[in-house]
Design a protein around this motif. Structure first.
Motif, short mmCIF file in Angstrom:
data_model
loop_
_atom_site.label_atom_id
_atom_site.label_comp_id
_atom_site.label_asym_id
_atom_site.label_seq_id
_atom_site.Cartn_x
_atom_site.Cartn_y
_atom_site.Cartn_z
N ALA A 189 -5.01 -5.73 7.09
CA ALA A 189 -5.87 -4.88 7.87
C ALA A 189 -5.09 -4.07 8.94
O ALA A 189 -5.39 -2.96 9.28
CB ALA A 189 -6.82 -5.88 8.60
N PHE A 190 -4.04 -4.65 9.30
CA PHE A 190 -3.18 -4.14 10.46
C PHE A 190 -2.43 -2.92 9.88
O PHE A 190 -2.39 -1.88 10.50
CB PHE A 190 -2.40 -5.10 11.22
CG PHE A 190 -1.45 -4.57 12.33
CD1 PHE A 190 -2.28 -4.49 13.56
CD2 PHE A 190 -0.08 -4.03 12.11
CE1 PHE A 190 -1.41 -4.31 14.73
CE2 PHE A 190 0.51 -3.64 13.33
CZ PHE A 190 -0.25 -3.52 14.59
N VAL B 105 -1.76 2.94 9.16
CA VAL B 105 -1.60 4.13 8.33
C VAL B 105 -2.55 5.33 8.92
O VAL B 105 -2.42 6.45 9.10
CB VAL B 105 -1.61 3.89 6.98
CG1 VAL B 105 -1.80 5.18 6.07
CG2 VAL B 105 -0.43 3.00 6.39
N LEU B 106 -3.90 4.67 8.97
CA LEU B 106 -5.06 5.63 9.27
C LEU B 106 -5.01 6.23 10.75
O LEU B 106 -4.99 7.48 10.81
CB LEU B 106 -6.25 4.79 9.30
CG LEU B 106 -6.89 4.53 7.86
CD1 LEU B 106 -7.77 3.87 7.95
CD2 LEU B 106 -6.97 5.76 6.89
N CYS B 107 -4.25 5.37 11.45
CA CYS B 107 -3.93 5.87 13.04
C CYS B 107 -3.07 7.16 12.91
O CYS B 107 -3.07 8.17 13.63
CB CYS B 107 -3.64 4.93 13.99
SG CYS B 107 -4.68 3.62 14.51
N LEU C 1 -9.29 8.54 16.03
CA LEU C 1 -7.84 7.59 16.00
C LEU C 1 -8.71 6.45 16.80
O LEU C 1 -8.19 5.49 16.58
CB LEU C 1 -7.05 8.47 17.04
CG LEU C 1 -5.88 7.53 17.80
CD1 LEU C 1 -4.90 7.05 16.65
CD2 LEU C 1 -5.06 8.35 18.86
N ILE C 2 -9.66 6.54 17.70
CA ILE C 2 -10.45 5.55 18.27
C ILE C 2 -11.02 4.52 17.35
O ILE C 2 -10.96 3.33 17.33
CB ILE C 2 -11.40 5.86 19.19
CG1 ILE C 2 -10.66 6.59 20.34
CG2 ILE C 2 -12.35 4.76 19.82
CD1 ILE C 2 -11.65 7.51 21.16
N ALA C 3 -11.75 4.93 16.19
CA ALA C 3 -12.19 4.19 15.24
C ALA C 3 -11.16 3.57 14.47
O ALA C 3 -11.19 2.47 14.03
CB ALA C 3 -13.04 5.25 14.22
N PHE D 22 2.69 4.63 15.10
CA PHE D 22 1.89 3.87 14.24
C PHE D 22 2.57 3.60 12.81
O PHE D 22 2.44 2.74 12.29
CB PHE D 22 0.61 4.37 14.10
CG PHE D 22 -0.30 4.67 15.16
CD1 PHE D 22 -0.85 3.50 15.92
CD2 PHE D 22 -0.39 5.95 15.89
CE1 PHE D 22 -1.72 3.71 17.04
CE2 PHE D 22 -1.10 5.94 17.02
CZ PHE D 22 -1.73 5.12 17.55
N TYR D 23 3.39 4.62 12.61
CA TYR D 23 4.04 4.86 11.21
C TYR D 23 5.10 3.47 11.13
O TYR D 23 5.56 3.02 10.24
CB TYR D 23 4.59 6.04 10.87
CG TYR D 23 3.61 6.99 10.48
CD1 TYR D 23 2.44 6.79 9.60
CD2 TYR D 23 3.85 8.54 10.76
CE1 TYR D 23 1.67 7.68 9.37
CE2 TYR D 23 2.99 9.42 10.34
CZ TYR D 23 1.71 9.09 9.82
OH TYR D 23 0.97 10.07 9.42
#
Length: 504
Positions: free
Chosen positions: A105-106, A111-113, A122-124, A188-189
């Motif tokens: 999940a993290f 990746v999505l961030c 980004l907040i979601a 994030f990456y």
């Protein structure tokens, strides 16, 4: 009390029950600790790296500070919501499966961030990332506590203390480098390769357990509906207090009161109406656990408040960049490293009480120079003070974590970790909010008293006055620290601790 080997799939086995010297740190235990630390430090670094990039994110998405701050607040709230699920998930699915899900999940959230196209997206995605990250730290504590056994608790808590303390020190530096040299997306990456390595190693090293013997407990739905929103409301209210500079604003009072009511209802539910509460407050019947929780909560206020203040002092008063402020905080990491090397073995040999009290005294002493500093500061003096304060931080966390598990049954370890994590998170949030309110008032007074044009010494004095509150919080933590056990001997069980039957 001799801690028995785990008999179910809740926690990894094979490390605390070997023949021979039960106090020896085995290669298997070191491998497990390394894998656990890899996941834990990733979560800690991520939180602090994002803080450095907030202004860059605001400019990139062309939004206000009040909007972009939800990148941090949403993550924090998601972590608060999911922490209470950790104990039930481990009881139900086993440690390795829960650990794997949390890392995945993290990873997905990271990746999505990184590919977020707007502030809202980004907040979601940060909320999704927090749902995974929230379980990792309490899981890490519980897995290592059971694997180590009572003879090695202090040394293993030293290991898990490394990510918890190094994150606030190294995160700003690493985040500043990534934002300045690459892009904000790389904060994030950078989690992706670390997550993949942690997943591969944990699948090989962490025992799967026997699914047939895992406890098939039902989920305490009412407890979850009371506790998770209650924690989230309190954390939200405290974050709003920092934003508004007051505890009396409607945006602060409404969530705070609602959160307190929900938490009070949960306390009644946990103590009187539920046979299997999601967080068993009967753990507080253990003096060791309640004393450790008190220290971690009160000192969390001082620690996170002081870190918050120190970073702002360097950036807003002395004009340092975020990267330079992170580098100036590095001496704290030096003191921390030395303390972590010594605190674990000393806790096993001497006992937690006086190690923790000594750490609190060092932390207070290392903060006082910041109370006295004015505009023309000597960085060598402040650097030395940070070394002392870092040593205090390491000497407090290790004995408190070890003492919390002393006298508890193995079956209680994971749920105890969840409770401890909540106490730490709420204590830290409360401390930052209180410090932010006090600082805002002191700075406002400085500007008012100087007709809108205060000198550098006057602004620095406002910060110095606020640092005294961090010292006061640290000194207050000595009271519960004196209730910590004198020894971690396995035969010195806490008779007030809940036994397996009481834990459901």
């Amino acid at each position: 009390m001799t801690v028995p080997a785990p008999s179910d799939a809740s926690v990894p086995d094979g490390t605390a029950t070997e023949s021979g010297d039960s106090s020896r740190i085995t290669p298997e235990l070191l491998k497990l600790a390394g894998v656990i630390m890899l996941g834990a430090i990733m979560v800690q670094l991520d939180a602090t790296m994002v803080n450095v990039a907030i202004d860059t994110l605001r400019q990139s998405f062309d939004v206000t500070v009040s909007t972009i701050q939800w990148v941090s607040t949403g993550y924090l709230l998601a972590m608060a919501i999911v922490i209470p699920l950790t104990g039930w998930a481990v009881d139900r699915f086993g440690a390795r499966a829960t650990w794997t899900f949390s890392l995945c999940a993290f990873l997905g959230g990271s990746v999505l961030c990184g590919i977020a196209w707007s502030a809202e997206s980004l907040i979601a995605f940060r909320v999704l990332q927090g749902l995974g990250g929230g379980m990792i730290l309490p899981l890490a504590q519980a897995i290592l506590a059971v694997a180590a056994g009572p003879q090695r608790l202090g040394r293993m808590m030293s290991a898990i203390g490394v990510p918890a303390m190094l994150g606030p020190v190294l995160g700003p530096v690493l985040g500043g480098v990534l934002v300045d040299q690459l892009s904000w997306r790389w904060i994030f990456y950078i989690n992706v390769p670390i997550c993949l390595v942690a997943l591969a190693l944990s699948w090989r090293i962490m025992p799967a357990g026997d699914p047939e013997t895992a406890e098939r407990k039902g989920l305490d739905k009412l407890g979850l509906l009371l506790l998770s929103p209650g924690c989230a409301a309190v954390v939200y209210g405290l974050s709003e207090a920092g934003q508004h500079g007051s505890f009396t604003a409607r945006e602060v009072l409404i969530p705070l009161v609602a959160g307190v009511v929900l938490l009070a209802a949960f306390a009644w539910h946990s103590l009187w109406t539920s046979t299997e509460p999601i967080i068993d407050l009967r753990l507080l019947r253990s003096r060791n656990f309640s004393a450790s929780s008190g220290v971690l909560f009160v000192f969390g206020m001082a620690m996170f408040g002081a870190i918050f203040l120190t970073s702002l002092l360097y950036q807003q008063v002395h004009g340092d960049s975020a990267m330079r402020a992170g580098l100036l905080l590095a001496p704290q990491g030096l003191g921390l490293a030395v303390a972590l090397l010594l605190a674990g073995p000393l806790t096993d040999k001497v006992g937690p009480r006086w190690i923790a009290v000594t750490g609190l005294v060092l932390a207070a002493a290392g903060t006082i120079p910041f109370c006295l500093a004015r505009g023309d500061v000597n960085q060598l003096i402040l650097g030395g003070a940070l070394v002392v304060r870092g040593a205090g931080l390491g000497a407090i966390l290790v004995p408190c974590m070890a003492a919390a598990y002393s006298g508890l049954a193995n079956q209680a370890f994971t749920r105890a970790s969840s409770a401890l994590r909540i106490f730490q998170q709420l204590g830290g949030s409360f401390g930052v909010a209180v410090i932010a309110v006090i600082l805002q008032r002191r700075v406002t007074d400085a500007y008012t008293g100087a007709a809108g044009h205060p000198t550098l010494d006057q602004v620095a004095g406002a910060y110095g006055d606020t640092f005294w509150w961090a010292v006061a919080f640290t000194v207050a933590a000595i009271v519960p620290a004196l209730l910590l056990p004198r020894t971690l001997r396995s035969d010195a069980a806490d008779e007030s601790a809940p036994r397996p039957a009481a834990m459901g």
